[in-house]
Write an enzyme that holds these catalytic residues in place. Structure first.
Site, short mmCIF file in Angstrom:
data_model
loop_
_atom_site.label_atom_id
_atom_site.label_comp_id
_atom_site.label_asym_id
_atom_site.label_seq_id
_atom_site.Cartn_x
_atom_site.Cartn_y
_atom_site.Cartn_z
CE LYS A 1 2.63 3.16 -0.07
NZ LYS A 1 3.15 1.81 -0.12
CE LYS B 1 1.31 -1.80 5.23
NZ LYS B 1 1.55 -1.27 3.88
CB THR C 1 5.60 -2.81 -5.68
OG1 THR C 1 4.38 -3.23 -5.07
CG2 THR C 1 6.22 -1.72 -4.84
CG ASN D 1 6.76 -8.27 -4.67
OD1 ASN D 1 6.76 -7.14 -5.14
ND2 ASN D 1 6.00 -9.22 -5.16
N1 GLU Z 1 1.35 -3.43 0.88
C1 GLU Z 1 1.40 -2.65 -0.31
C2 GLU Z 1 1.75 -1.22 0.00
O1 GLU Z 1 2.35 -0.92 1.01
C3 GLU Z 1 0.14 -2.81 -1.16
C4 GLU Z 1 -1.15 -2.43 -0.52
C5 GLU Z 1 -2.35 -2.81 -1.36
O2 GLU Z 1 -2.18 -3.36 -2.42
O3 GLU Z 1 -3.48 -2.56 -0.89
O4 GLU Z 1 1.50 -0.33 -0.76
#
Ligand code: GLU
Length: 411
Positions: free
Chosen positions: A91, A103, A187, A218
């Site tokens: 990402k 993560k 998101t 969310n």
């Molecule tokens: N948990 C979200 C994701 O999977 C956001 C991660 C973030 O903002 O660092 O993309």
């Protein structure tokens, strides 16, 4: 859940090979460089102590600090957290952020814990991982069943440990503690931008679009709201208990009003359909916005949507991706479609570092530009290199990291 890690490694390997890298680069990038397992003792409200297990996985920090959320969920496993950290790298690569992927996760069920127990667990997690995280090392954020309140406790705990205010340690904070405008909806906003791009390609006007959303957390709930407001018909939604369907469009404002803080709403309605039926509904856009492995070999041949936009992480298996691509369904893969959250997290971190805060319009516009650029890069690779959209996204996502690894002389 070892299959999600394996599925990711298969595509990472294909992507690196297509980009001309050898086995050494594949060996480095197909596993996280660091994984910490922690045990967190928490005093419960009844006086007993429960010891929870947590993880923090850091995929690769050649580009910059690692970045990614922390999930609280009973189904968290080591391999899942590892895969999720690799997806975060992709990402960040697609969005061209100066981060690698990270993560975290804790095996727990927040639905069964009190507010104070959750606070103690959140603080305990930060104490346990504090040595490997920080604003220039690894920056956590919300994920499944964690929210801005949990980020606030974590930030407070970290600031106490380091003895200075450290808002840039974590993103997704409440606005008053240095959170960014637009982070909560980010998101979903990103997914909306991707839906518009996909509809353009398929020549479907938004007013004619029939949308099905799996998951009402969310991402799913804000997405339903934005699609409803844009004039699209949201004909199906679901939560963990079941799914609702109305071919003329559901009353989304009513559902949002009745939804609880964990995204439950279908239990209030007598007539529901199953999650499996939901995925196979006749619609234009299907958005899996829940958990992993929902679109599989079994249901992929029956999907009627012409567009799938993955708001969840890893909702489609490797085999299903193949079936979907062969059937000509336009797939906007998770590592692109759900990048909006980490993009606005990046804005939050930049604002924390500079101590100057932007307005919501500025955030939304910057997010739009980055999402569209990400989409165009992936779509271009898909067309010119004749690879499916997932492989195209992986190629776009891993390219910068592999180059950084090279320049640093690691491989
Ligand atoms: N948990 C979200 C994701 O999977 C956001 C991660 C973030 O903002 O660092 O993309």
């Amino acid at each position: 859940m070892s299959d999600v890690l394996h599925a990711t490694q298969v595509v990472i390997e294909q992507a690196l090979k297509r980009l001309g890298y050898g086995q050494d680069m594949i060996d480095l990038l197909k596993e996280p460089m660091r994984l910490l397992t922690v045990r967190i003792p928490v005093r419960m409200d009844d006086g007993s102590t429960v010891v929870f297990t947590g993880y923090r996985s850091q995929h690769n920090d050649s580009v910059g600090p690692t970045k990614g959320g922390v999930r609280f969920h009973p189904g968290v496993t080591e391999t899942e957290v590892k895969a999720l950290s690799i997806w975060m790298s992709l990402k960040c690569g697609i969005a061209d952020l100066p981060y690698g992927g990270g993560k975290g996760g804790v095996i727990c069920d927040p639905r069964k814990m009190s507010f104070r127990e959750l606070e103690r667990l959140s603080r305990g997690y930060v104490r346990a991982v504090s040595q490997i995280v920080g604003p220039t090392k690894d920056i956590p954020a919300p994920d499944v069943m964690t929210n801005s309140q949990i980020m606030a406790w974590m930030m407070d705990e970290y600031s106490h440990i380091r003895e200075f205010d450290s808002p840039g340690f974590i993103t997704g904070k409440p606005i008053v503690l240095g959170g960014s405008k637009g982070r909560e909806t980010a998101t979903a906003r990103g997914v909306v931008i991707m839906i518009y791009e996909a509809l353009k390609i398929k020549n479907i006007p938004i007013q004619d679009a029939r949308i099905v959303i799996q998951g009402f957390g969310n991402a799913g709930s804000f997405l339903a709201k934005f699609m409803y407001e844009a004039g699209a018909r949201v004909i199906g939604i679901s939560d963990v208990n079941g799914a609702l369907y109305n071919k003329d469009g559901l009353d989304i404002p009513h559902l949002l009003d009745r939804r609880d803080s964990f995204g439950n709403v279908t239990n209030l309605f007598p007539k529901t359909i199953s999650n499996d039926e939901l995925l196979e509904l006749d619609c234009d856009v299907l958005v899996p916005a829940a958990i992993e492995n929902q679109i599989t070999e079994e249901n992929a041949p029956n999907i009627k949507a012409s567009i799938i936009v993955e708001a969840a992480n890893g909702p489609t298996t490797l085999e299903a991706t193949k079936i979907i691509s062969e059937r000509g369904i336009l797939l906007i893969p998770d590592v692109l479609a759900s990048a909006g959250g980490v993009i606005v997290s990046y804005f939050e971190w930049v604002q924390n570092n500079q101590g100057y805060y932007w307005g919501e319009e500025e955030i939304d516009e910057k997010l739009r530009i980055m999402m569209i650029r990400g989409f165009e890069n992936v779509y271009e690779i898909h067309r010119t290199r004749k690879v499916d959209m997932r492989l195209a996204a992986y190629m776009s996502g891993v390219r910068k990291m592999a180059e950084a690894v090279r320049y640093r002389g690691w491989v």
